[in-house]
Design an enzyme around this catalytic site. Structure first.
Site, PDB file in Angstrom:
ATOM      1  N   LYS A   6       0.816  -1.208   0.000  1.00  0.00           N
ATOM      2  CA  LYS A   6       0.000   0.000   0.000  1.00  0.00           C
ATOM      3  C   LYS A   6       0.861   1.274   0.000  1.00  0.00           C
ATOM      4  CE  LYS A   6      -4.321  -1.845   1.707  1.00  0.00           C
ATOM      5  NZ  LYS A   6      -3.953  -3.261   1.956  1.00  0.00           N
TER       6      LYS A   6
HETATM    7  C1  LIG Z   1      -4.622  -4.362   1.330  1.00  0.00           C
HETATM    8  C2  LIG Z   1      -3.848  -5.638   1.264  1.00  0.00           C
HETATM    9  C3  LIG Z   1      -4.197  -6.683   0.373  1.00  0.00           C
HETATM   10  C4  LIG Z   1      -5.435  -6.612  -0.506  1.00  0.00           C
HETATM   11  O1  LIG Z   1      -5.284  -5.721  -1.573  1.00  0.00           O
HETATM   12  P1  LIG Z   1      -6.569  -5.193  -2.370  1.00  0.00           P
HETATM   13  O2  LIG Z   1      -6.054  -4.192  -3.319  1.00  0.00           O
HETATM   14  O3  LIG Z   1      -7.499  -4.619  -1.327  1.00  0.00           O
HETATM   15  O4  LIG Z   1      -7.184  -6.391  -3.044  1.00  0.00           O
HETATM   16  C5  LIG Z   1      -3.397  -7.810   0.323  1.00  0.00           C
HETATM   17  N1  LIG Z   1      -2.319  -7.939   1.126  1.00  0.00           N
HETATM   18  C6  LIG Z   1      -1.954  -6.965   1.992  1.00  0.00           C
HETATM   19  C7  LIG Z   1      -0.769  -7.187   2.863  1.00  0.00           C
HETATM   20  C8  LIG Z   1      -2.692  -5.791   2.087  1.00  0.00           C
HETATM   21  O5  LIG Z   1      -2.326  -4.842   2.977  1.00  0.00           O
END
Ligand SMILES: *Cc1c(COP(=O)(O)O)cnc(C)c1O
Length: 433
Positions: free
Chosen positions: A107
């Site tokens: 993220k």
């Molecule tokens: C947010 C997140 C996901 C999921 O990603 P999306 O874009 O919401 O499908 C997967 N793994 C981790 C570690 C995350 O923080």
């Protein structure tokens, strides 16, 4: 480039409006009105360019008519100032490690970019922006860290008191500077409702410019395309079909991958890797989208029962499940399978997966059983040390903690405790401005 709502009943807007609105007035999500196409040969020829160069070139059609070129270059350079390693597990399997940013999760890519883009708009209008985020844990720290020290932006994080992990709370409450953590005496749902009400409150709207940094913001989606294109430039997939397995929750990461494919990234298939929250995998199997309450799992960042970016996937494929199936296949796995996969990959390759990556690994394995000689890439979304409570028992030893995660643990928590109603939030916000 204009941005239009997936619901189709509000007017198309500029990038700046889409970013500052968050959600379209008709309740839909913004999508670019067109997705330009480049040739796979062009992408294959970019193997010597840096991640930032690739982000600059491929983001140009989306950003350059809204942001001056030198500003956009700076945003890209500052946002993606960390490594993006591609690690080989065996002849046919690779891991794209997206967790080398400051909060050790993928993220960071989107949060850092969005923060700098919003700061650019704040500068342009000479107005402070207050970013509100409700978090159940990880999103808040990536977003807040993205905005840390960014001029003209104040970030207010709301998190449910006593319901985030000790490490998550440290990450949320020790940043200081322009980041304030509100410790809400209530649930995550309360935090979310307080933020939602704040955006609808006319008095607040008059007194300050509020913006949302949650995952439906188009500024968080677009930068996630860059690492898929980067991956293709490094693997030179014009020589072989590649398939990418994406650990999926709210489907932002997967949607960005599908948009990169639409731009020309030579990826044959995407795999949507779900935990027991398998709404998308079910949809791909049955053609029926049936959202359900989320259940908690060891890969908790994917515990989403009603994924918000599904609307964007539908828009990309004109609501045609057959067309979507052509590009995406879905699998889901239990917690037991996930922790066993963490043990197996460690034994077999000496590689420590986090629980989200492990779900991606399982999905790729299942796919490769049906499609022999396919080169597969697992998108690893978090550093295993963030989920040490799951990973350490599975591999039977400790996971080394990166310094920047350990550094949080040593700092003192600073939070403001408030009640769980909108009035509590409003009192706080108006007392500051
Ligand atoms: C947010 C997140 C996901 C999921 O990603 P999306 O874009 O919401 O499908 C997967 N793994 C981790 C570690 C995350 O923080």
């Amino acid at each position: 480039m204009n941005y239009q709502s997936t619901n189709g009943s509000s007017p198309a807007v500029s990038l700046q409006q889409a970013v500052l609105n968050g959600l379209a007035p008709d309740g839909g999500l913004y999508m670019p009105s067109e997705i330009p196409h480049v040739s796979p040969e062009f992408i294959g020829a970019m193997d010597s360019l840096s991640f930032q160069d690739i982000a600059y070139i491929f983001g140009a059609p989306y950003f350059l008519d809204s942001v001056p070129g030198f500003e956009y270059r700076r945003i890209v350079d500052e946002s993606f100032n960390f490594d993006v390693p591609l690690v080989q597990l065996d002849r046919d399997s690779w891991v794209l490690e997206l967790f080398h940013g400051p909060t050790l999760a993928f993220k960071d890519f989107a949060a850092r970019f969005m923060a700098r883009l919003m700061a650019h708009y704040a500068q342009e209008f000479d107005q402070r922006i207050t970013v509100l985020v409700a978090t159940s844990g990880d999103t808040g720290s990536a977003v807040a860290h993205g905005f840390l020290g960014v001029d003209k932006i104040d970030v207010v994080i709301l998190y449910p008191s006593g319901r985030v992990s000790v490490m998550q709370e440290k990450q949320l409450t020790t940043m200081g500077q322009n980041i304030t953590a509100l410790e809400v005496q209530g649930s995550f749902d309360d935090c979310q409702a307080m933020v939602k009400t704040a955006f609808l409150d006319p008095e607040l709207a008059q007194r300050m410019k509020l913006a949302s940094a949650n995952s439906i913001n188009i500024a968080r989606l677009l930068p996630q395309m860059f690492y898929y294109i980067f991956l293709c430039s490094r693997l030179r997939p014009q020589w072989m079909p590649i398939t990418v397995s994406v650990p999926s929750g709210n489907l932002g990461n997967l949607t960005a991958g599908l948009m990169a494919k639409r731009m020309g990234a030579p990826i044959q298939h995407f795999i949507a890797a779900n935990n027991n929250n398998d709404t998308l995998a079910q949809y791909l199997r049955t053609g029926v989208f049936h959202p359900k309450p989320s259940v908690s799992t060891v890969s908790n960042a994917m515990d989403v029962g009603n994924p918000s970016n599904f609307a964007r996937m539908q828009a990309l494929y004109n609501n045609d499940v057959e067309a979507m199936r052509h590009d995406v296949i879905g699998y889901s796995f239990t917690d037991g399978q996930t922790t066993r996969a963490i043990a197996t990959t460690y034994k077999q390759y000496g590689y420590i997966m986090d629980p989200h990556g492990a779900v991606g690994y399982l999905a790729l394995q299942e796919y490769q059983q049906m499609h022999s000689s396919c080169t597969g890439v697992i998108v690893e979304t978090a550093h295993p040390a963030k989920f040490a409570d799951v990973v350490e028992p599975a591999i039977g030893q400790t996971v080394p903690m990166p310094d920047r995660l350990g550094a949080y643990a040593a700092r003192a928590k600073q939070s403001i405790v408030i009640g769980n109603t909108f009035e509590d939030l409003k009192t706080f916000l108006t007392s500051k401005h």
